[in-house]
Design an enzyme around this catalytic site. Structure first.
Site, PDB file in Angstrom:
ATOM      1  N   ARG A 106       0.819  -1.230   0.000  1.00  0.00           N
ATOM      2  CA  ARG A 106       0.000   0.000   0.000  1.00  0.00           C
ATOM      3  C   ARG A 106       0.850   1.276   0.000  1.00  0.00           C
ATOM      4  NH1 ARG A 106      -2.525   0.543   4.376  1.00  0.00           N
ATOM      5  NH2 ARG A 106      -2.613  -1.550   5.260  1.00  0.00           N
ATOM      6  N   ASP A 132      -7.503  20.026 -13.444  1.00  0.00           N
ATOM      7  CA  ASP A 132      -7.805  18.741 -14.072  1.00  0.00           C
ATOM      8  C   ASP A 132      -7.756  18.988 -15.582  1.00  0.00           C
ATOM      9  OD1 ASP A 132      -8.899  16.515 -15.248  1.00  0.00           O
ATOM     10  OD2 ASP A 132     -10.577  16.327 -13.843  1.00  0.00           O
ATOM     11  N   TYR A 165     -16.433  17.204 -14.888  1.00  0.00           N
ATOM     12  CA  TYR A 165     -16.664  15.763 -14.913  1.00  0.00           C
ATOM     13  C   TYR A 165     -17.657  15.416 -13.793  1.00  0.00           C
ATOM     14  CZ  TYR A 165     -16.169  10.837 -14.287  1.00  0.00           C
ATOM     15  OH  TYR A 165     -16.459   9.507 -14.141  1.00  0.00           O
TER      16      TYR A 165
HETATM   17  N1  PLP Z   1     -11.727  13.999 -14.465  1.00  0.00           N
HETATM   18  C1  PLP Z   1     -12.148  13.973 -15.738  1.00  0.00           C
HETATM   19  C2  PLP Z   1     -12.111  15.231 -16.552  1.00  0.00           C
HETATM   20  C3  PLP Z   1     -12.640  12.785 -16.295  1.00  0.00           C
HETATM   21  O1  PLP Z   1     -13.060  12.778 -17.569  1.00  0.00           O
HETATM   22  C4  PLP Z   1     -12.686  11.612 -15.484  1.00  0.00           C
HETATM   23  C5  PLP Z   1     -13.234  10.353 -16.014  1.00  0.00           C
HETATM   24  O2  PLP Z   1     -13.853  10.328 -17.060  1.00  0.00           O
HETATM   25  C6  PLP Z   1     -12.229  11.690 -14.169  1.00  0.00           C
HETATM   26  C7  PLP Z   1     -11.759  12.907 -13.696  1.00  0.00           C
HETATM   27  C8  PLP Z   1     -12.276  10.490 -13.275  1.00  0.00           C
HETATM   28  O3  PLP Z   1     -11.283   9.557 -13.647  1.00  0.00           O
HETATM   29  P1  PLP Z   1     -11.402   7.963 -13.500  1.00  0.00           P
HETATM   30  O4  PLP Z   1     -12.537   7.509 -14.379  1.00  0.00           O
HETATM   31  O5  PLP Z   1     -10.061   7.465 -13.927  1.00  0.00           O
HETATM   32  O6  PLP Z   1     -11.704   7.669 -12.071  1.00  0.00           O
END
Ligand code: PLP
Length: 387
Positions: free
Chosen positions: A54, A179, A106
């Site tokens: 971990r 992000d 997202y």
């Molecule tokens: N952030 C964005 C912009 C995403 O498109 C996604 C997933 O589609 C995520 C975060 C979450 O990632 P994960 O699906 O790898 O958990």
């Protein structure tokens, strides 16, 4: 003339996974270290740096080193999914922390922020993605802990100026989290623009083959907060597993190549369907009339990305039918893989999330652009009863 100080470019360094050579064998690809535990040494001391899975592993650390290089980061931490990485950032904030995040982002991250807000763990304020005035108004000087920028945002691909958002966040004493999953670090290095945390769902472009779920956080500077995030990963057991880290290393070696081709394909598709009689709108920052075009150009090294959405004419069912009738695009969620995907976003994000009912999200892959265009043409015609 040979220049002894010359360093290979980032493209070369990433293609070679940092010129990896295994010390004992000379192997040019890393081995997978799957051990869950490590034997203590002859003095009964734990071995460094790993003694239990971990904490991480040699394979995961190798993948983190490649990402840190890509991001120009001091350090990077890999998680078992993008969501577990985002959750670790949220978890490390003190109870009652003020967080500013886009209204449209997202949907999973948005839902997680709302879950924490509903429990009183944090206080959430909104802004419209790309709107810096709204962002500045939402930030509370001396109080806001974190400003969250998703650029381009999913699924509208609105662009937020990272450098400007960093200035706003820092002036208020807050940190900036970006992000940029839609535009990986081969084109957008968020830390260089002033972000404090750069996050990517590595499930997408970094992995690139739709065969691994992973998330990564990178930082410009480490500190106690970073140790705390690593501890959260350890205690929640959300470190990326070694097999997945190995797949990620393999995927990242072709990142620049894949992304360049996907961006070229995306531009061809966007230009073809912009003004098309069966398409109401193409949402793609690469189009010169897109409101985010100028910032996107600067922020993506002129590449704009492989993600776009189209809003079809007709009804919601027309849009669903377009996704159903595609034969080259897969009707699947996710993005950033070598294969092109199409999805009716409202079906996926559900009621209550603000998304246009006729919006189809396209993740453009590395296939032949003409095949993608032909496929969408036939699907649009069929869905409208024209074929
Ligand atoms: N952030 C964005 C912009 C995403 O498109 C996604 C997933 O589609 C995520 C975060 C979450 O990632 P994960 O699906 O790898 O958990």
């Amino acid at each position: 003339m040979a220049d002894s100080n010359r360093k290979p470019s980032l493209v070369t360094r990433v293609a070679q996974a940092l010129h990896f050579v295994e010390a004992e064998t000379g192997a040019v690809t890393p081995a997978i270290q799957p051990a869950a535990t490590y034997a203590r040494d002859e003095n009964y001391a734990v071995r460094q740096p790993y003694w239990y899975r971990r904490d991480g592993s040699q394979t995961t650390a190798q993948a983190e080193a490649v990402i840190a290089e890509l991001e120009g980061a001091k350090d990077a931490l890999l998680f078992s999914s993008g969501m577990s990485a985002c959750t670790a950032i949220i978890e490390h904030l003190p109870t009652g922390a003020h967080v500013v995040a886009p209204k449209v982002m997202y949907h999973g991250v948005r839902a997680q922020l709302q879950n924490y807000a509903a429990k009183g763990r944090l206080v959430l304020s909104d802004y419209t993605a790309g709107n810096l005035d709204e962002l500045a108004a939402a930030v509370r000087p001396g109080e806001t802990a974190l400003v969250w920028v998703e650029t381009p945002n999913n699924p509208n691909w609105e662009v937020t100026d990272i450098a400007a958002a960093a200035e706003i966040a820092h002036a208020a004493g807050a940190k900036l989290m970006t992000d940029c999953t839609g535009t990986p670090p081969s084109m957008t290095r968020a830390l260089d623009f002033g972000a404090d945390f750069s996050f990517h769902s590595a499930t997408k472009y970094l992995g690139g083959h739709s065969d691994v779920t992973a998330g990564v956080l990178s930082v410009r500077e480490t500190g106690d907060f970073w140790d705390e995030i690593a501890l959260i990963r350890k205690l929640q057991g959300t470190v990326l597993q070694s097999f997945d880290a190995w797949l990620l290393i393999r995927g990242m070696r072709t990142l620049f190549l894949r992304v360049e081709k996907a961006c070229k394909n995306a531009m061809a598709v966007a230009q073809h369907f912009d003004g098309h009689p069966l398409v109401e709108t193409v949402l793609y920052p690469g189009l010169p009339h897109d409101p985010g075009h100028a910032v996107a150009k600067r922020q993506t090294d002129g590449q704009f990305g492989g993600m776009m959405s189209i809003i079809t004419r007709g009804t919601e069912q027309t849009a669903i039918d377009v996704a159903r009738f595609c034969e080259v695009f897969y009707p699947a969620t996710s993005l950033g893989g070598v294969e092109s995907l199409i999805e009716h976003r409202k079906t996926v994000s559900g009621e209550g999330f603000p998304v246009h009912p006729r919006l189809l999200r396209l993740s453009i892959g590395i296939e032949d652009a003409d095949d993608l265009i032909y496929d969408l043409e036939q699907a649009l015609s069929r869905a409208q009863g024209l074929a």
